[in-house]
Design a protein around this motif. Structure first.
Motif, mmCIF file in Angstrom:
data_model
loop_
_atom_site.group_PDB
_atom_site.id
_atom_site.type_symbol
_atom_site.label_atom_id
_atom_site.label_comp_id
_atom_site.label_asym_id
_atom_site.label_seq_id
_atom_site.Cartn_x
_atom_site.Cartn_y
_atom_site.Cartn_z
ATOM 1 N N GLY A 148 0.797 -1.221 0.000
ATOM 2 C CA GLY A 148 0.000 0.000 0.000
ATOM 3 C C GLY A 148 0.830 1.271 0.000
ATOM 4 N N THR A 149 1.865 1.323 0.845
ATOM 5 C CA THR A 149 2.681 2.531 0.898
ATOM 6 C C THR A 149 3.401 2.767 -0.415
ATOM 7 N N CYS A 150 3.831 1.683 -1.064
ATOM 8 C CA CYS A 150 4.458 1.816 -2.378
ATOM 9 C C CYS A 150 3.441 2.290 -3.406
ATOM 10 N N ALA A 151 2.260 1.670 -3.413
ATOM 11 C CA ALA A 151 1.248 1.987 -4.417
ATOM 12 C C ALA A 151 0.784 3.440 -4.321
ATOM 13 N N ILE A 152 0.607 3.933 -3.106
ATOM 14 C CA ILE A 152 0.190 5.329 -2.931
ATOM 15 C C ILE A 152 1.190 6.263 -3.600
ATOM 16 N N GLN A 153 2.466 6.049 -3.337
ATOM 17 C CA GLN A 153 3.494 6.959 -3.844
ATOM 18 C C GLN A 153 3.689 6.829 -5.350
ATOM 19 N N VAL A 154 3.615 5.600 -5.867
ATOM 20 C CA VAL A 154 3.731 5.410 -7.311
ATOM 21 C C VAL A 154 2.597 6.124 -8.023
ATOM 22 N N ALA A 155 1.374 5.949 -7.518
ATOM 23 C CA ALA A 155 0.221 6.588 -8.151
ATOM 24 C C ALA A 155 0.335 8.104 -8.104
ATOM 25 N N ARG A 156 0.781 8.642 -6.980
ATOM 26 C CA ARG A 156 0.961 10.097 -6.871
ATOM 27 C C ARG A 156 2.033 10.572 -7.846
ATOM 28 N N ARG B 25 -4.887 10.783 -8.611
ATOM 29 C CA ARG B 25 -5.399 11.043 -7.269
ATOM 30 C C ARG B 25 -5.528 9.710 -6.560
ATOM 31 N N VAL B 26 -5.185 9.681 -5.274
ATOM 32 C CA VAL B 26 -5.121 8.417 -4.561
ATOM 33 C C VAL B 26 -6.074 8.414 -3.379
ATOM 34 N N ALA B 27 -6.872 7.352 -3.284
ATOM 35 C CA ALA B 27 -7.649 7.044 -2.092
ATOM 36 C C ALA B 27 -7.097 5.759 -1.501
ATOM 37 N N ALA B 28 -7.195 5.618 -0.185
ATOM 38 C CA ALA B 28 -6.674 4.428 0.469
ATOM 39 C C ALA B 28 -7.573 4.038 1.623
ATOM 40 N N THR B 29 -7.643 2.738 1.893
ATOM 41 C CA THR B 29 -8.281 2.262 3.116
ATOM 42 C C THR B 29 -7.193 1.830 4.086
ATOM 43 N N SER C 33 -2.157 4.345 11.103
ATOM 44 C CA SER C 33 -2.047 3.868 9.729
ATOM 45 C C SER C 33 -2.679 4.850 8.754
ATOM 46 N N ARG C 34 -3.811 5.412 9.123
ATOM 47 C CA ARG C 34 -4.457 6.392 8.242
ATOM 48 C C ARG C 34 -3.604 7.648 8.116
ATOM 49 N N ALA C 35 -2.947 8.030 9.215
ATOM 50 C CA ALA C 35 -2.070 9.205 9.167
ATOM 51 C C ALA C 35 -0.889 8.964 8.237
ATOM 52 N N LEU C 36 -0.343 7.750 8.254
ATOM 53 C CA LEU C 36 0.761 7.429 7.357
ATOM 54 C C LEU C 36 0.317 7.530 5.907
ATOM 55 N N CYS C 37 -0.839 6.970 5.586
ATOM 56 C CA CYS C 37 -1.350 7.040 4.216
ATOM 57 C C CYS C 37 -1.507 8.491 3.770
ATOM 58 N N ALA C 38 -2.043 9.315 4.650
ATOM 59 C CA ALA C 38 -2.235 10.726 4.308
ATOM 60 C C ALA C 38 -0.898 11.418 4.087
ATOM 61 N N PRO D 291 -8.954 10.864 -0.317
ATOM 62 C CA PRO D 291 -9.224 10.580 1.097
ATOM 63 C C PRO D 291 -8.571 9.290 1.580
ATOM 64 N N VAL D 292 -8.435 9.215 2.916
ATOM 65 C CA VAL D 292 -8.054 7.974 3.577
ATOM 66 C C VAL D 292 -9.278 7.477 4.342
ATOM 67 N N ILE D 293 -9.685 6.258 4.070
ATOM 68 C CA ILE D 293 -10.963 5.727 4.539
ATOM 69 C C ILE D 293 -10.716 4.629 5.566
ATOM 70 N N SER D 294 -11.376 4.716 6.704
ATOM 71 C CA SER D 294 -11.279 3.676 7.717
ATOM 72 C C SER D 294 -12.097 2.474 7.274
ATOM 73 N N TYR D 295 -11.442 1.329 7.091
ATOM 74 C CA TYR D 295 -12.206 0.147 6.704
ATOM 75 C C TYR D 295 -13.003 -0.420 7.874
ATOM 76 N N ARG D 296 -12.779 0.119 9.071
ATOM 77 C CA ARG D 296 -13.501 -0.375 10.243
ATOM 78 C C ARG D 296 -14.878 0.268 10.390
ATOM 79 N N ASP D 297 -15.015 1.527 10.005
ATOM 80 C CA ASP D 297 -16.298 2.193 10.264
ATOM 81 C C ASP D 297 -16.721 3.147 9.158
ATOM 82 N N GLU D 298 -16.148 3.028 7.958
ATOM 83 C CA GLU D 298 -16.577 3.845 6.830
ATOM 84 C C GLU D 298 -16.874 2.949 5.629
ATOM 85 N N ASP D 299 -17.737 3.451 4.742
ATOM 86 C CA ASP D 299 -18.118 2.727 3.529
ATOM 87 C C ASP D 299 -17.297 3.266 2.364
#
Length: 325
Positions: A153-161, A166-170, A176-181, A187-195
């Motif tokens: 995931g961390t690789c994919a985010i940076q490659v896409a950027r 534009r990159v979205a991540a769960t 973990s969400r802070a790292l993605c951001a 957006p960074v989406i919580s897979y625990r409580d967001e759709d």
């Protein structure tokens, strides 16, 4: 030499540091004196007895490594003994030495230390082959990656950027969400409580989704794609079997690929040599410029590989776990 053996399929404590025959380079191969390897989820599956090595590959786990070339086999050009390198492997990385086809070897990226380089080949080749070479991600696309805080995931985010998407991540935890951001996901989406489907639909749908979950996310991923979107499946953490709504795919002209890396042939347009060559030409400059850097969660002695496996299985790992000689 010494390397990790899997005593029997089971929990992390079946991993043992034992003696193995010294590898010898065949035609077109080099032997690498290993400085470090890295833990991938496929290694956990192999330890559990669910992911045997391809025919002819080492039984020692480890799909990537870094180190110094110690020996050249016949017909090898472009490399010298003493070169600092990293390599994509079909197995054998959890060891003091490993033999590998020379076409799967990459130079250590400038600005990256030799140990850190061990965590690049497997994730780099996986992301690049699936997201760029197969799915065709490009500037202006909306890209979604599941499990954005892990190695892939961390690789994919940076490659896409870096490609201008534009990159979205769960991701799970707040850290973990802070790292993605911080890496460029928004957006960074919580897979625990967001759709994630609702979020992506509001943005017009994803052009490309990189998925490590498989069955449990299949229908939602199809719903989250835009017209002519591409779902690239690289993992089955959410199961192997699911019902596929072909009408949804037809109406939206969707594409789906499910491509592993370990069992690919060496040659041909889908082979490892072609992937590694494209990664060296197009991804390596992004790494050397600093546009793509792979976070390291932990460095663990290779002899304690069982601890690294336990850490990855516990969840909420951010970046790669390196196994250091």
């Amino acid at each position: 030499m010494h390397g990790i053996s899997i005593r029997e399929p089971g929990e992390p404590d079946v991993l043992e540091w034992t003696e193995h025959p010294d590898p010898r380079p065949g035609p077109g191969e080099v032997v690498i004196d290993v400085a470090a390897s890295a833990v991938n989820r496929a290694d956990l599956n192999q330890r559990q007895g669910n992911y045997p090595p391809p025919k002819g590959a080492s039984e020692i786990p480890g799909l990537e490594c870094s180190g110094t070339i110690a020996e050249l086999g016949p017909d090898v050009t472009g490399w010298q003994v003493g070169d600092e390198v990293c390599a994509l492997l079909a197995g054998g990385g959890y060891a003091e030495r490993v033999a590998v086809p020379a076409v799967q070897v990459l130079p250590k990226p400038a600005g990256i230390d030799l140990v850190e380089a061990a965590g690049i080949p497997e994730v780099g080749c996986t992301v690049w082959s699936n997201v760029v070479m197969e799915a065709g991600l490009r500037r202006g696309h909306l890209f979604l990656v599941h499990g954005g805080a892990g190695g892939i995931g961390t690789c994919a985010i940076q490659v896409a950027r870096a490609l201008g998407a534009r990159v979205a991540a769960t991701a799970g935890s707040e850290q973990s969400r802070a790292l993605c951001a911080s890496l460029g996901a928004d957006p960074v989406i919580s897979y625990r409580d967001e759709d994630f489907v609702a979020v992506l639909k509001e943005l017009g749908g994803a052009n490309v989704i990189l998925d490590n979950m498989g069955a449990s996310y299949l229908d939602r991923n199809l719903s989250a794609l835009a017209m002519d979107g591409h779902l690239a499946v690289i993992g089955l953490q959410g199961g192997r079997k699911a019902e596929l709504d072909m009408a949804k795919m037809l109406m939206k002209r969707l594409h789906m690929s499910a491509l592993g890396l370990r069992g690919r042939p060496l040659d041909g347009p889908q082979g490892k040599a072609a992937i590694v060559a494209d990664v060296r030409e197009r991804l390596w400059p992004m790494i050397e410029s600093g546009d793509v850097r792979l976070p390291v969660h932990a460095r663990v002695p290779m002899t304690d590989a069982w601890k690294a496996h336990s850490t990855l299985e516990s969840g909420d790992v951010r970046g790669k776990i390196l196994l250091v000689r």
